[in-house]
Design an enzyme around this catalytic site. Sequence first.
Site, short mmCIF file in Angstrom:
data_model
loop_
_atom_site.label_atom_id
_atom_site.label_comp_id
_atom_site.label_asym_id
_atom_site.label_seq_id
_atom_site.Cartn_x
_atom_site.Cartn_y
_atom_site.Cartn_z
CD GLN A 128 73.72 -12.69 56.86
OE1 GLN A 128 74.04 -12.38 58.00
NE2 GLN A 128 72.81 -12.01 56.18
N GLY A 129 75.53 -16.59 54.13
CA GLY A 129 75.02 -17.03 52.83
C GLY A 129 73.51 -16.89 52.75
CE1 TYR A 130 70.90 -16.26 56.70
CE2 TYR A 130 69.78 -14.16 57.00
CZ TYR A 130 70.16 -15.38 57.50
OH TYR A 130 69.83 -15.72 58.78
CB SER A 131 71.78 -11.78 49.24
OG SER A 131 71.24 -10.92 50.23
CB SER A 163 80.07 -9.10 54.05
OG SER A 163 79.08 -8.25 53.53
CD GLU A 246 71.95 -7.79 60.19
OE1 GLU A 246 72.87 -7.50 59.41
OE2 GLU A 246 70.90 -8.35 59.82
CG ASN A 370 65.79 2.83 52.44
OD1 ASN A 370 66.45 2.11 53.19
ND2 ASN A 370 65.94 4.15 52.41
#
Length: 392
Positions: A128-131, A163, A246, A370
């Site tokens: 996954q290429g998000y952050s 990841s 998710e 959080n």
Amino acid sequence: MKLGFSAEDEAFRAECAGWLQAQMAGPFADIRGIPNLCDAIPRRKEWEQQLAAHKWSCIGWPAQWGGRDATLAQQVIFAEEYARAGAPNRINHIGVELAGPTILAFGTEEQKARYLPGIAAGMQIWCQGYSEPNAGSDLANVKTRARLVEGQWEVNGQKVWTSLAHYSDMIFVVARSEEGSVGPKGLSFLLMDMDQPGIDVRPIGQMNGEAEFNETFLTDARCAADAMLGARGDGWKVAMALLAFERGVSTLGQQMQFRNELDAVIAAAKTGGKASDPVIRQRLATAEIGLRLMRYGALRMLSNADLSAIDGAALTYKIQWATWRRDLGELAMDVLGQAGELAESSEYAWSALPNMYLFSRSDTIYGGTNQIQRNLIAERGLGLPREPRGQA
């Protein structure tokens, strides 16, 4: 709420439980219950293919694409029995639970035919290429750029906390495809091959000794023009739908893993004589109550007819489980005492409970800290005024 299971569902439970337990006691006993996600990668890939060969890899998918057309109740049952059998964490979780359902929801028929068979067969691992370094929990602040060059998307930027990128074949990337756009506007969702000169993956060492996460650098990386999921500029919409997936059925399997971890802490307390400590007993009881509340909340969340939308229950779930597991890790170390601070060999490798404690420190950070989760609950769930934000 109470999720009832029919006689047919219970027969399905017996079928999948019997198969899983036989696999974990037989040909795949060597990877049963292994604590580290990066351990035994070749064997875990074989396990993905074994699941696929027996149609257990993506049971909720349509049969046309390698699934079983399983009902929601059957998906819940399988997720629970998978964890109960001690089967290892799925190395292709992102492909099966995130990329696949998103492609089913937004992909063209040609895209489905191109990407889904490899995922269903356990042959194509996704990441996954998000952050990004300056856009972790704030996904709308991504700076990775995509522009059309000679009929292909050319992508430049950096992703982080990717990841299992060093073991993956494919990556989905959220990139800014409209020059001058800010925030959630002007983003697109691209499906890219990892095996190309323009992608450089660098593992990040973690304090538990693993290197699950990676930095991923994209320098003139390419994908076909028709490898965009959804329309140009729809990247935010697609990305948010993926996050809803998710929070789906896999949460029940996750909770069964939590059940196994809590049972291990209870067993350690009994073995080490800590079970008679009233403070430890109270903390164990609090953990048990929290786990049961999570199950009821997840069942309520799954009862939403529109699983592609993030409702109020889904907004609260991430902060709930992340905080619970962080606290469980601290409880585990208090139960183990000094024994939990010693590795079993000269290598920096930990047994299950100390490893869980170390890894759980990241639970309240990845996937939205959080603090960010509290903002989401306040703004999207309760409709409170937005927190002041700087310019993107």
